[in-house]
Design an enzyme around this catalytic site. Structure first.
Site, PDB file in Angstrom:
ATOM      1  N   ARG A 146       0.836  -1.214   0.000  1.00  0.00           N
ATOM      2  CA  ARG A 146       0.000   0.000   0.000  1.00  0.00           C
ATOM      3  C   ARG A 146       0.862   1.250   0.000  1.00  0.00           C
ATOM      4  O   ARG A 146       0.468   2.302  -0.466  1.00  0.00           O
ATOM      5  CB  ARG A 146      -0.968  -0.001   1.202  1.00  0.00           C
ATOM      6  CG  ARG A 146      -1.847   1.240   1.237  1.00  0.00           C
ATOM      7  CD  ARG A 146      -3.133   1.107   2.050  1.00  0.00           C
ATOM      8  NE  ARG A 146      -3.005   0.326   3.242  1.00  0.00           N
ATOM      9  CZ  ARG A 146      -2.329   0.696   4.335  1.00  0.00           C
ATOM     10  NH1 ARG A 146      -1.712   1.877   4.374  1.00  0.00           N
ATOM     11  NH2 ARG A 146      -2.258  -0.091   5.377  1.00  0.00           N
ATOM     12  N   TYR A 172     -14.242  17.010 -15.308  1.00  0.00           N
ATOM     13  CA  TYR A 172     -14.762  15.638 -15.348  1.00  0.00           C
ATOM     14  C   TYR A 172     -15.909  15.516 -14.331  1.00  0.00           C
ATOM     15  O   TYR A 172     -15.825  16.061 -13.216  1.00  0.00           O
ATOM     16  CB  TYR A 172     -13.615  14.679 -15.012  1.00  0.00           C
ATOM     17  CG  TYR A 172     -13.996  13.237 -15.053  1.00  0.00           C
ATOM     18  CD1 TYR A 172     -14.290  12.611 -16.263  1.00  0.00           C
ATOM     19  CD2 TYR A 172     -14.074  12.477 -13.890  1.00  0.00           C
ATOM     20  CE1 TYR A 172     -14.647  11.271 -16.304  1.00  0.00           C
ATOM     21  CE2 TYR A 172     -14.421  11.142 -13.925  1.00  0.00           C
ATOM     22  CZ  TYR A 172     -14.707  10.554 -15.137  1.00  0.00           C
ATOM     23  OH  TYR A 172     -15.059   9.229 -15.175  1.00  0.00           O
ATOM     24  N   ASP A 199      -5.558  18.694 -14.479  1.00  0.00           N
ATOM     25  CA  ASP A 199      -5.912  17.329 -14.877  1.00  0.00           C
ATOM     26  C   ASP A 199      -5.598  17.245 -16.372  1.00  0.00           C
ATOM     27  O   ASP A 199      -6.299  17.818 -17.200  1.00  0.00           O
ATOM     28  CB  ASP A 199      -7.404  17.084 -14.591  1.00  0.00           C
ATOM     29  CG  ASP A 199      -7.871  15.697 -15.028  1.00  0.00           C
ATOM     30  OD1 ASP A 199      -7.201  15.074 -15.880  1.00  0.00           O
ATOM     31  OD2 ASP A 199      -8.921  15.243 -14.535  1.00  0.00           O
ATOM     32  N   LYS A 242      -7.141   6.171 -19.409  1.00  0.00           N
ATOM     33  CA  LYS A 242      -7.522   6.636 -20.740  1.00  0.00           C
ATOM     34  C   LYS A 242      -6.380   6.467 -21.744  1.00  0.00           C
ATOM     35  O   LYS A 242      -5.950   5.360 -21.988  1.00  0.00           O
ATOM     36  CB  LYS A 242      -8.011   8.082 -20.653  1.00  0.00           C
ATOM     37  CG  LYS A 242      -9.009   8.332 -19.519  1.00  0.00           C
ATOM     38  CD  LYS A 242     -10.359   7.675 -19.755  1.00  0.00           C
ATOM     39  CE  LYS A 242     -11.280   7.718 -18.546  1.00  0.00           C
ATOM     40  NZ  LYS A 242     -11.477   9.059 -17.964  1.00  0.00           N
TER      41      LYS A 242
HETATM   42  C1  LIG Z   1     -11.783   9.511 -16.724  1.00  0.00           C
HETATM   43  C2  LIG Z   1     -11.333  10.798 -16.183  1.00  0.00           C
HETATM   44  C3  LIG Z   1     -11.071  10.949 -14.818  1.00  0.00           C
HETATM   45  C4  LIG Z   1     -11.281   9.831 -13.820  1.00  0.00           C
HETATM   46  O1  LIG Z   1     -10.444   8.747 -14.076  1.00  0.00           O
HETATM   47  P1  LIG Z   1     -10.774   7.252 -13.612  1.00  0.00           P
HETATM   48  O2  LIG Z   1      -9.533   6.513 -13.966  1.00  0.00           O
HETATM   49  O3  LIG Z   1     -11.992   6.803 -14.373  1.00  0.00           O
HETATM   50  O4  LIG Z   1     -11.039   7.301 -12.150  1.00  0.00           O
HETATM   51  C5  LIG Z   1     -10.615  12.174 -14.364  1.00  0.00           C
HETATM   52  N1  LIG Z   1     -10.441  13.204 -15.212  1.00  0.00           N
HETATM   53  C6  LIG Z   1     -10.682  13.099 -16.533  1.00  0.00           C
HETATM   54  C7  LIG Z   1     -10.452  14.280 -17.409  1.00  0.00           C
HETATM   55  C8  LIG Z   1     -11.136  11.895 -17.073  1.00  0.00           C
HETATM   56  O5  LIG Z   1     -11.388  11.796 -18.375  1.00  0.00           O
END
Ligand SMILES: *Cc1c(COP(=O)(O)O)cnc(C)c1O
Length: 410
Positions: free
Chosen positions: A73, A126, A198, A223
């Site tokens: 962890r 998001y 982000d 992604k």
């Molecule tokens: C998908 C996404 C997230 C969240 O990511 P997860 O891996 O699904 O928790 C955060 N920010 C953006 C811009 C995203 O496209």
């Protein structure tokens, strides 16, 4: 008594077999075979615990005089190998891989903010980030508000005396608006707030926030970086080590740990990230132009097109790297949208992005379904609105499939 020990044959008795050939218990781990050569692929290390030589040795590890793992962890090699690769892309060191993109968002907000602090977010973050801002942070005494990141004056107007952080995505979902990043950076510096980006949509191939003055950068590795829709992971890095350590400590305490197997898969995905991204981006530019010529299509949104509202800013911030995301709106509403997805079943109708193959999402029925119709209309999201995450297929095949959808939607 008949045994079949290593090196023995059926029929030998216990006394005929050398005692050292018999394992004393199955419970002891067999030492990993030594090899004069080394593996080419990254080994997968699922061990949760790591044994140390002595309490002194363990002290040395915890005090930072010796490097080593203790408990997964708190960190493990597959996460570190993956983090180092993303660090290289973002031009930073000490990045942390976490169990999901939302784990990264949560670790930043909850690790760096406390009661009485205010965070200003972009109004098209998001969906789950918006929820965290609207529902959860206020429960812990953190004030939040949202403003349009393409409008520098609106962002400035939303600043409060206790604003400690500004959270933005450079390119918004799903209308692909481009934030006025230089103005936001200047604003953050002016009021002494941390600038958090982000960078999931743009990826470091399109934009490296640290080069533009960001303090913290995070990703949904799920992604484009991992790229195959088979892992859920996140990443976060901070330029300042004190900030980095606060985020890390919160993540370890809250158990936002990534699975070694997921890290291993994501690292494998990253080997081809640059090739995938370049090809998908090239496809996106062509598909955007193709869609713009279809009778069923009312408008196309792609930052690389001159008709995009933020094209000039996108060109300045992104260079020629306009990304793999394209949005478009059909003239017809929900009926046309249903006809479109049914006519091109090979394009996965799935609410994600960044897969190796092209996927299509319909914000009104997925990511933006919680909004009212008026709320969606204010963002320009109608029932005929689609967002495409363009993949690496041959472009002629994509044009053929999208043409089928467009004809069906007429
Ligand atoms: C998908 C996404 C997230 C969240 O990511 P997860 O891996 O699904 O928790 C955060 N920010 C953006 C811009 C995203 O496209």
């Amino acid at each position: 008594m008949h045994l079949l020990p290593k090196g023995g044959t059926i029929g030998q008795t216990l006394t005929e077999v050398h005692m050292s050939d018999i394992p004393k218990t199955l419970v002891r781990r067999t030492p990993w075979p030594q090899s004069a050569s080394r593996p080419v692929g990254t080994p997968l290390q699922p061990s949760v615990v790591y044994a140390s030589d002595s309490p002194d040795a363990l002290d040395a590890q915890y005090d930072g005089h010796a490097s080593g793992y203790t408990y997964a962890r708190e960190g493990h090699p597959n996460a570190d190998v993956l983090a180092q690769k993303i660090d290289m892309l973002e031009g930073v060191s000490g990045g942390i891989v976490l169990g999901s993109g939302m784990a990264a968002v949560s670790a930043v907000l909850m690790g760096l903010l406390g009661t009485g602090d205010h965070v200003l977010g972009a109004d098209q973050l998001y969906g789950r980030s918006l929820r965290l801002m609207a529902e959860d942070l206020p429960r812990f005494g953190v004030e939040t508000s949202l403003a349009d990141p393409t409008d520098a004056a609106a962002m400035r107007a939303a600043i409060q005396p206790n604003t400690r952080m500004i959270l933005v995505e450079l390119v918004s979902n799903p209308t692909l608006r481009v934030a006025d990043f230089e103005a936001i950076r200047a604003l953050a510096a002016d009021v002494g707030a941390l600038l958090v980006v982000d960078n999931t949509f743009t990826t470091p191939r399109g934009f490296r926030p640290f080069d533009h003055g960001a303090d913290v950068v995070l990703h949904s590795v799920t992604k484009l970086l991992a790229g195959h829709s088979d892992v859920t992971l996140g990443y976060v890095a901070a330029r300042d080590k004190t900030l980095r350590d606060k985020i890390y400590t919160l993540a370890v305490t809250m158990g936002l740990t990534p699975s070694p197997f997921d890290c291993w898969l994501a690292e494998r995905g990253l080997y081809s990230f640059e090739l995938r991204y370049d090809r998908a981006e090239e496809n996106a530019a062509q598909l955007a132009d193709f869609l713009a010529g279809q009778e069923a299509v009312k408008r196309v949104l792609y930052p690389g097109r001159a008709d995009h509202p933020d094209h000039t800013r996108a060109a300045a911030l992104l260079g020629a790297r306009f990304g793999n995301m394209v949005s478009f709106e059909l003239h017809g509403g929900r009926t046309a949208a249903n006809a479109f997805t049914q006519a091109c079943p090979d394009v996965a109708f799935a609410p994600t992005l960044g897969d190796i193959g092209t996927t299509l999402s319909h914000p009104a029925s997925s990511s933006h379904r919680a909004l009212t119709a008026e709320g969606r209309a204010a963002l320009g999201i109608s029932e005929g609105f689609f967002r495409v995450s363009v993949g690496v297929e041959p472009i002629e095949l994509l044009k053929q499939e999208f043409a089928k959808g467009c004809i069906a939607a007429l």
